[in-house]
Design an enzyme around this catalytic site. Structure first.
Site, PDB file in Angstrom:
ATOM      1  N   PHE A 249     -29.002  -1.645 -14.773  1.00 12.74           N
ATOM      2  CA  PHE A 249     -28.042  -0.381 -14.597  1.00 12.74           C
ATOM      3  C   PHE A 249     -27.153  -0.650 -13.535  1.00 12.74           C
ATOM      4  O   PHE A 249     -26.503  -0.117 -12.715  1.00 12.74           O
ATOM      5  CB  PHE A 249     -29.007   0.726 -14.129  1.00 12.74           C
ATOM      6  CG  PHE A 249     -29.930   1.164 -15.253  1.00 12.74           C
ATOM      7  CD1 PHE A 249     -30.941   0.604 -15.844  1.00 12.74           C
ATOM      8  CD2 PHE A 249     -29.215   2.441 -15.939  1.00 12.74           C
ATOM      9  CE1 PHE A 249     -31.698   0.947 -16.723  1.00 12.74           C
ATOM     10  CE2 PHE A 249     -30.032   2.848 -17.275  1.00 12.74           C
ATOM     11  CZ  PHE A 249     -30.912   2.021 -17.366  1.00 12.74           C
ATOM     12  N   LEU A 250     -26.633  -2.097 -13.617  1.00  6.32           N
ATOM     13  CA  LEU A 250     -25.420  -2.362 -13.113  1.00  6.32           C
ATOM     14  C   LEU A 250     -24.221  -2.857 -14.028  1.00  6.32           C
ATOM     15  O   LEU A 250     -23.276  -3.198 -13.514  1.00  6.32           O
ATOM     16  CB  LEU A 250     -25.604  -3.667 -12.273  1.00  6.32           C
ATOM     17  CG  LEU A 250     -26.393  -3.333 -10.850  1.00  6.32           C
ATOM     18  CD1 LEU A 250     -26.570  -4.578 -10.004  1.00  6.32           C
ATOM     19  CD2 LEU A 250     -25.905  -2.269  -9.953  1.00  6.32           C
ATOM     20  N   ALA A 252     -20.975  -2.321 -15.703  1.00 11.36           N
ATOM     21  CA  ALA A 252     -19.764  -1.529 -15.944  1.00 11.36           C
ATOM     22  C   ALA A 252     -19.343  -1.272 -17.269  1.00 11.36           C
ATOM     23  O   ALA A 252     -19.746  -2.125 -18.135  1.00 11.36           O
ATOM     24  CB  ALA A 252     -18.634  -2.334 -15.094  1.00 11.36           C
ATOM     25  N   GLY A 257     -23.632   8.017 -21.138  1.00 14.71           N
ATOM     26  CA  GLY A 257     -23.890   9.289 -21.744  1.00 14.71           C
ATOM     27  C   GLY A 257     -25.153   9.500 -22.087  1.00 14.71           C
ATOM     28  O   GLY A 257     -25.982   9.319 -21.432  1.00 14.71           O
ATOM     29  N   CYS A 260     -29.419  12.842 -21.356  1.00 11.54           N
ATOM     30  CA  CYS A 260     -30.234  12.919 -19.900  1.00 11.54           C
ATOM     31  C   CYS A 260     -29.459  12.683 -18.910  1.00 11.54           C
ATOM     32  O   CYS A 260     -29.178  13.549 -17.910  1.00 11.54           O
ATOM     33  CB  CYS A 260     -31.371  11.803 -19.831  1.00 11.54           C
ATOM     34  SG  CYS A 260     -32.879  12.151 -21.127  1.00 11.54           S
ATOM     35  N   LYS A 320     -25.621   4.462 -26.885  1.00 18.97           N
ATOM     36  CA  LYS A 320     -25.955   3.243 -26.386  1.00 18.97           C
ATOM     37  C   LYS A 320     -26.487   2.470 -27.688  1.00 18.97           C
ATOM     38  O   LYS A 320     -26.590   3.391 -28.689  1.00 18.97           O
ATOM     39  CB  LYS A 320     -27.286   3.383 -25.134  1.00 18.97           C
ATOM     40  CG  LYS A 320     -28.283   4.091 -25.828  1.00 18.97           C
ATOM     41  CD  LYS A 320     -29.187   4.376 -24.778  1.00 18.97           C
ATOM     42  CE  LYS A 320     -30.051   3.095 -24.887  1.00 18.97           C
ATOM     43  NZ  LYS A 320     -31.339   3.244 -24.099  1.00 18.97           N
ATOM     44  N   ARG A 327     -25.466  12.420 -28.376  1.00 17.39           N
ATOM     45  CA  ARG A 327     -25.369  13.371 -27.519  1.00 17.39           C
ATOM     46  C   ARG A 327     -24.532  12.856 -26.116  1.00 17.39           C
ATOM     47  O   ARG A 327     -25.082  11.814 -25.726  1.00 17.39           O
ATOM     48  CB  ARG A 327     -26.559  14.094 -27.041  1.00 17.39           C
ATOM     49  CG  ARG A 327     -27.368  14.702 -28.065  1.00 17.39           C
ATOM     50  CD  ARG A 327     -28.485  15.502 -27.895  1.00 17.39           C
ATOM     51  NE  ARG A 327     -29.641  14.319 -27.940  1.00 17.39           N
ATOM     52  CZ  ARG A 327     -30.868  14.600 -27.585  1.00 17.39           C
ATOM     53  NH1 ARG A 327     -31.371  15.987 -27.367  1.00 17.39           N
ATOM     54  NH2 ARG A 327     -31.790  13.649 -27.723  1.00 17.39           N
TER      55      ARG A 327
HETATM   56  C1  UDX Z   1     -35.656  17.158 -24.070  1.00 14.73           C
HETATM   57  C2  UDX Z   1     -34.511  17.321 -23.279  1.00 14.73           C
HETATM   58  O1  UDX Z   1     -33.494  17.147 -23.411  1.00 14.73           O
HETATM   59  C3  UDX Z   1     -35.356  16.633 -22.047  1.00 14.73           C
HETATM   60  O2  UDX Z   1     -34.590  16.674 -20.794  1.00 14.73           O
HETATM   61  C4  UDX Z   1     -36.760  16.771 -21.670  1.00 14.73           C
HETATM   62  O3  UDX Z   1     -37.213  15.728 -20.867  1.00 14.73           O
HETATM   63  C5  UDX Z   1     -37.628  16.678 -22.857  1.00 14.73           C
HETATM   64  O4  UDX Z   1     -36.897  17.568 -23.919  1.00 14.73           O
HETATM   65  P1  UDX Z   1     -35.477  15.744 -26.527  1.00 14.73           P
HETATM   66  O5  UDX Z   1     -37.053  15.346 -26.773  1.00 14.73           O
HETATM   67  O6  UDX Z   1     -34.494  14.442 -26.519  1.00 14.73           O
HETATM   68  O7  UDX Z   1     -35.419  15.920 -24.808  1.00 14.73           O
HETATM   69  O8  UDX Z   1     -34.805  16.805 -26.718  1.00 14.73           O
HETATM   70  P2  UDX Z   1     -34.781  17.399 -28.500  1.00 14.73           P
HETATM   71  O9  UDX Z   1     -34.804  16.239 -29.183  1.00 14.73           O
HETATM   72  O10 UDX Z   1     -33.829  18.542 -28.622  1.00 14.73           O
HETATM   73  O11 UDX Z   1     -36.163  18.222 -28.635  1.00 14.73           O
HETATM   74  C6  UDX Z   1     -36.780  19.260 -28.408  1.00 14.73           C
HETATM   75  C7  UDX Z   1     -37.592  19.731 -29.512  1.00 14.73           C
HETATM   76  O12 UDX Z   1     -38.114  21.024 -29.199  1.00 14.73           O
HETATM   77  C8  UDX Z   1     -36.743  20.105 -30.774  1.00 14.73           C
HETATM   78  O13 UDX Z   1     -37.254  19.444 -31.846  1.00 14.73           O
HETATM   79  C9  UDX Z   1     -36.781  21.786 -31.119  1.00 14.73           C
HETATM   80  O14 UDX Z   1     -36.839  21.932 -32.465  1.00 14.73           O
HETATM   81  C10 UDX Z   1     -38.205  21.761 -30.389  1.00 14.73           C
HETATM   82  N1  UDX Z   1     -38.445  23.298 -29.822  1.00 14.73           N
HETATM   83  C11 UDX Z   1     -37.237  23.836 -28.871  1.00 14.73           C
HETATM   84  C12 UDX Z   1     -39.408  23.978 -30.018  1.00 14.73           C
HETATM   85  O15 UDX Z   1     -40.263  23.630 -30.790  1.00 14.73           O
HETATM   86  N2  UDX Z   1     -39.546  25.288 -29.687  1.00 14.73           N
HETATM   87  C13 UDX Z   1     -38.911  25.971 -29.077  1.00 14.73           C
HETATM   88  O16 UDX Z   1     -38.868  27.011 -28.509  1.00 14.73           O
HETATM   89  C14 UDX Z   1     -37.479  24.921 -28.491  1.00 14.73           C
HETATM   90  C1  UDX Z   2     -32.276   7.525 -19.598  1.00 14.98           C
HETATM   91  C2  UDX Z   2     -33.348   7.016 -18.613  1.00 14.98           C
HETATM   92  O1  UDX Z   2     -33.245   5.699 -18.402  1.00 14.98           O
HETATM   93  C3  UDX Z   2     -34.881   7.254 -19.015  1.00 14.98           C
HETATM   94  O2  UDX Z   2     -35.737   6.981 -18.108  1.00 14.98           O
HETATM   95  C4  UDX Z   2     -35.000   8.868 -18.924  1.00 14.98           C
HETATM   96  O3  UDX Z   2     -36.202   9.138 -19.376  1.00 14.98           O
HETATM   97  C5  UDX Z   2     -33.912   9.239 -20.084  1.00 14.98           C
HETATM   98  O4  UDX Z   2     -32.509   9.058 -19.790  1.00 14.98           O
HETATM   99  P1  UDX Z   2     -31.296   7.002 -22.074  1.00 14.98           P
HETATM  100  O5  UDX Z   2     -30.608   7.937 -21.773  1.00 14.98           O
HETATM  101  O6  UDX Z   2     -32.250   7.005 -23.171  1.00 14.98           O
HETATM  102  O7  UDX Z   2     -32.539   7.066 -20.875  1.00 14.98           O
HETATM  103  O8  UDX Z   2     -30.561   5.432 -21.978  1.00 14.98           O
HETATM  104  P2  UDX Z   2     -30.218   4.701 -20.730  1.00 14.98           P
HETATM  105  O9  UDX Z   2     -30.598   3.314 -20.919  1.00 14.98           O
HETATM  106  O10 UDX Z   2     -30.739   5.126 -19.471  1.00 14.98           O
HETATM  107  O11 UDX Z   2     -28.906   4.708 -20.691  1.00 14.98           O
HETATM  108  C6  UDX Z   2     -28.085   6.087 -20.394  1.00 14.98           C
HETATM  109  C7  UDX Z   2     -26.367   5.572 -20.539  1.00 14.98           C
HETATM  110  O12 UDX Z   2     -25.977   4.785 -19.277  1.00 14.98           O
HETATM  111  C8  UDX Z   2     -25.969   5.125 -21.880  1.00 14.98           C
HETATM  112  O13 UDX Z   2     -24.859   5.655 -22.091  1.00 14.98           O
HETATM  113  C9  UDX Z   2     -25.717   3.593 -21.358  1.00 14.98           C
HETATM  114  O14 UDX Z   2     -24.636   3.078 -21.970  1.00 14.98           O
HETATM  115  C10 UDX Z   2     -25.330   3.756 -19.944  1.00 14.98           C
HETATM  116  N1  UDX Z   2     -25.375   2.424 -18.970  1.00 14.98           N
HETATM  117  C11 UDX Z   2     -26.719   2.062 -18.939  1.00 14.98           C
HETATM  118  C12 UDX Z   2     -24.395   1.805 -18.490  1.00 14.98           C
HETATM  119  O15 UDX Z   2     -23.440   2.405 -18.630  1.00 14.98           O
HETATM  120  N2  UDX Z   2     -24.674   0.779 -17.827  1.00 14.98           N
HETATM  121  C13 UDX Z   2     -25.978   0.287 -17.383  1.00 14.98           C
HETATM  122  O16 UDX Z   2     -26.046  -0.712 -16.672  1.00 14.98           O
HETATM  123  C14 UDX Z   2     -27.042   1.108 -17.987  1.00 14.98           C
END
Ligand code: UDX
Ligand code: UDX
Length: 429
Positions: A249-250, A252, A257, A260, A320, A327
Site C-alpha cells: 500500500f505504498l 503512488a 477508489g 470502501c 483496481k 464504484r
Molecule cells: C457492503 C458495504 O459497502 C461494505 O461497507 C460492507 O462492509 C458490506 O456491505 P458490498 O458487499 O460490496 O459491501 O455491497 P453490495 O455489493 O452493495 O451488497 C449488498 C447487498 O445487500 C446487495 O446485493 C443488496 O441487494 C443486498 N441488500 C441490501 C439486501 O438484501 N437487503 C437490504 O435491505 C439491502
Molecule cells: C479495501 C481493503 O483493502 C479491504 O481490506 C477492505 O475489506 C475493503 O477495502 P478494496 O477496496 O477491494 O479493499 O481494494 P484495495 O486493494 O484495498 O485497493 C483500494 C484502492 O487503493 C484501489 O483504488 C487501489 O488502486 C488503491 N491503491 C492500493 C493504491 O492507489 N496504492 C496502493 O499501494 C494500494
C-alpha cells in the site's frame, strides 16, 4: 454449522461461498430477486476470480442455498451474518437504514436463540443499536447475542483474503457468542483477535483509514520526488523494506477508489466529529487523494496542450485490477473532465466495460488495447491490469497518432518506454 447471510453483494457472497467451502451449510439471502435467480442458476453477479466455480461446486454439494426471505434465513440457522450495504450519505456518514431494517426483520422472525453478526462496515456503537432494535421487536422474547466480525477482503483477491486472512477479528459481549464464532472459523488457521464490539467496529474503520493514509502519503511523496528529481518507486521500496513500515500500500498513482476506502475514510471522519474529535490527518488523506486525480489531469493537459478534438485512449476503467467494479473509480472523474474539455475518449477495460457503460456515456468502448491506441494522440493507463504490462509496445507506438503514454499506475520503466520512442510520463519519477 448452519449459517445465514443477509446481503449477497461482494462481501456477503464471498463470505457465504467461503463458509460453504469450509464445510458449513449456508443460506444466502438478498432482496434483489434477479441476483438470487442468477445465483440459483450458478452464475456470479460479479466478476471475482475463482468465485463462480466455487458457487457451482457448493450448489452441487448442497452446501449453498439461496432465498429472498429473511424469515427463511432466520429459521435456517442459529448464526445470522448481516452483510448489507452501508452507503455514504451526503455528509459522508454511513446510511444504516438497511442494517436497521434487516435487524428488525430478523427480530420479528426469531423463535429461539440467535447470534446476529454484523459483517458490514459500520460506525462504532452500531452493535449497541442493533441489539436495542432486536430487543424492541423480539416478539417471542427469545435469547440473542449481537457480535461484530468485520471483513478485510479485497476485491480481486477476495477468496484468498477470506480463506487465508492475516487475522480474524470478532467483537463480542460474552463467551457464548465467542464460542460460536470460534467454531465457525475453526477450519481457518489465522490469528484470532477477540475483543469488545466497539473496538472491533473501530478496528475496521481504523485499518481502512490507515491503508488510505499510506497511499496518500506515497502520493504526496510522488510530488516531492517529481520536484526534486527523485524516483518515488525507489523511495517507497527503500522505505518499505523497514518492517515497521511494510512494503504494501505504498504505490503512488491516481489515488484510491472503490467501494470502501473513500466511504470508510469519510465515515470515520464523521464518527470522530460526532464523538467530539477532529481527525485532521484523515481530512488531509481525503484532500490528497482527490488532488491526485486533478494533478493527473493537469499532466495530460500540460502534455497535450489543447484537448479539444484530441483523441485520448484510456486503458483500464475499474478502480483496481481483477475486478469489474467501477464504484468511485478515479477513471470516472478523469474521463469526465477530459471529455468536458473536448477530448474524444476511446477506452478499454478487460472486465469493467459493462459496468462502465452505465456510468461513463458518450465515449467509444473498444474491444482491445490496440483498437484504443489506433490514431490516439495519447494513451492513459488508469488501472494496472497484467494484460497491459504484456502489450506489444512497438505495435502500439506505430499505431498512435503521437506516441504519448501517461501512466497513472507506473507499470512501465521510463528508460524502456523512451527507448521505444514514446513520450512517457508517470507518477513521481
Ligand atoms: C457492503 C458495504 O459497502 C461494505 O461497507 C460492507 O462492509 C458490506 O456491505 P458490498 O458487499 O460490496 O459491501 O455491497 P453490495 O455489493 O452493495 O451488497 C449488498 C447487498 O445487500 C446487495 O446485493 C443488496 O441487494 C443486498 N441488500 C441490501 C439486501 O438484501 N437487503 C437490504 O435491505 C439491502
Ligand atoms: C479495501 C481493503 O483493502 C479491504 O481490506 C477492505 O475489506 C475493503 O477495502 P478494496 O477496496 O477491494 O479493499 O481494494 P484495495 O486493494 O484495498 O485497493 C483500494 C484502492 O487503493 C484501489 O483504488 C487501489 O488502486 C488503491 N491503491 C492500493 C493504491 O492507489 N496504492 C496502493 O499501494 C494500494
Amino acid at each position: 454449522m448452519e449459517i445465514s447471510i443477509i446481503g449477497a453483494g461482494y462481501v456477503g457472497l464471498v463470505t457465504g461461498v467461503c463458509f460453504a467451502e469450509l464445510g458449513h451449510d449456508v443460506m444466502l439471502v438478498d432482496n434483489n430477486k434477479e441476483k438470487i435467480a442468477m445465483l440459483k442458476a450458478g452464475k456470479s453477479p460479479i466478476y471475482e476470480p475463482g468465485l463462480e466455480p466455487l458457487i457451482t461446486k457448493s450448489i452441487k454439494n448442497k452446501k449453498l442455498h439461496f432465498s429472498t426471505s429473511i424469515p427463511q434465513a432466520v429459521k435456517f440457522a442459529q448464526s445470522i451474518f448481516v452483510a448489507v450495504n452501508t452507503p455514504p450519505r451526503q455528509d459522508g456518514t454511513a446510511d444504516l437504514s438497511f442494517v436497521a431494517t434487516v435487524s428488525k426483520e430478523i427480530a420479528l422472525a426469531m423463535d429461539g436463540y440467535r447470534l446476529i453478526v454484523d459483517k458490514s462496515t459500520v460506525p462504532v456503537h452500531t452493535g449497541e443499536k442493533v441489539a436495542e432494535t432486536i430487543k424492541r421487536y423480539n416478539k417471542h422474547k427469545v435469547d440473542f447475542d449481537v457480535a461484530s466480525n468485520p471483513e478485510f477482503l479485497r476485491e480481486g483477491s477476495a477468496i484468498d483474503d477470506t480463506l487465508y486472512p492475516d487475522r480474524i477479528v470478532i467483537g463480542v459481549s460474552n463467551k457464548r457468542s465467542a464460542k460460536i464464532l470460534r467454531e465457525i472459523y475453526a477450519p481457518i488457521k489465522s490469528k484470532f483477535v477477540e475483543t469488545d464490539i466497539n473496538s472491533a467496529e473501530i478496528i475496521k474503520h481504523a485499518s481502512n483509514s490507515f491503508l488510505a493514509l499510506k497511499i496518500s502519503f506515497s502520493n504526496s511523496l510522488a510530488h516531492i520526488c517529481e520536484l526534486a528529481g527523485a524516483d518515488v518507486e525507489e523511495v517507497t521500496h527503500g522505505m518499505g523494506l523497514d518492517k515497521r513500515i511494510g512494503k504494501s500500500f505504498l504505490n503512488a498513482g491516481i489515488g484510491y477508489g472503490g467501494s470502501c476506502f473513500p466511504k470508510d475514510v469519510a465515515a470515520f471522519i464523521g464518527i470522530s466529529d460526532k464523538l467530539g474529535y477532529d481527525f485532521k490527518i484523515l481530512k488531509t488523506v481525503e484532500d490528497v487523494n482527490m488532488d491526485q486525480r486533478k494533478s493527473f489531469i493537469k499532466k495530460v493537459e500540460d502534455t497535450l496542450w489543447v484537448l479539444k478534438d484530441k483523441t485520448v485512449g484510456v486503458l483500464g476503467l475499474a478502480f483496481k485490477p481483477n475486478t469489474d467494479d467501477m464504484r468511485s473509480a478515479p477513471s470516472i472523474d478523469i474521463i469526465e473532465t477530459l471529455k468536458a474539455e473536448g477530448a474524444k475518449i476511446k477506452a478499454y477495460d478487460p472486465q469493467a466495460t459493462q459496468n462502465a457503460k452505465q456510468i461513463i456515456k458518450n465515449i467509444t468502448y473498444c474491444k482491445n488495447p490496440y483498437e484504443v491506441a489506433k490514431n490516439a494522440d495519447a494513451l492513459l493507463i488508469l488501472t494496472e491490469w497484467d494484460e497491459f504490462k504484456e502489450l506489444d509496445l512497438d505495435k502500439i507506438c506505430k499505431q498512435m497518432a503521437s506516441p504519448i503514454v501517461i501512466d497513472g499506475r507506473n507499470i512501465f520503466q521510463k528508460s524502456e518506454m523512451e527507448a521505444k520512442g514514446f513520450v512517457y510520463k508517470s507518477i513521481g519519477r
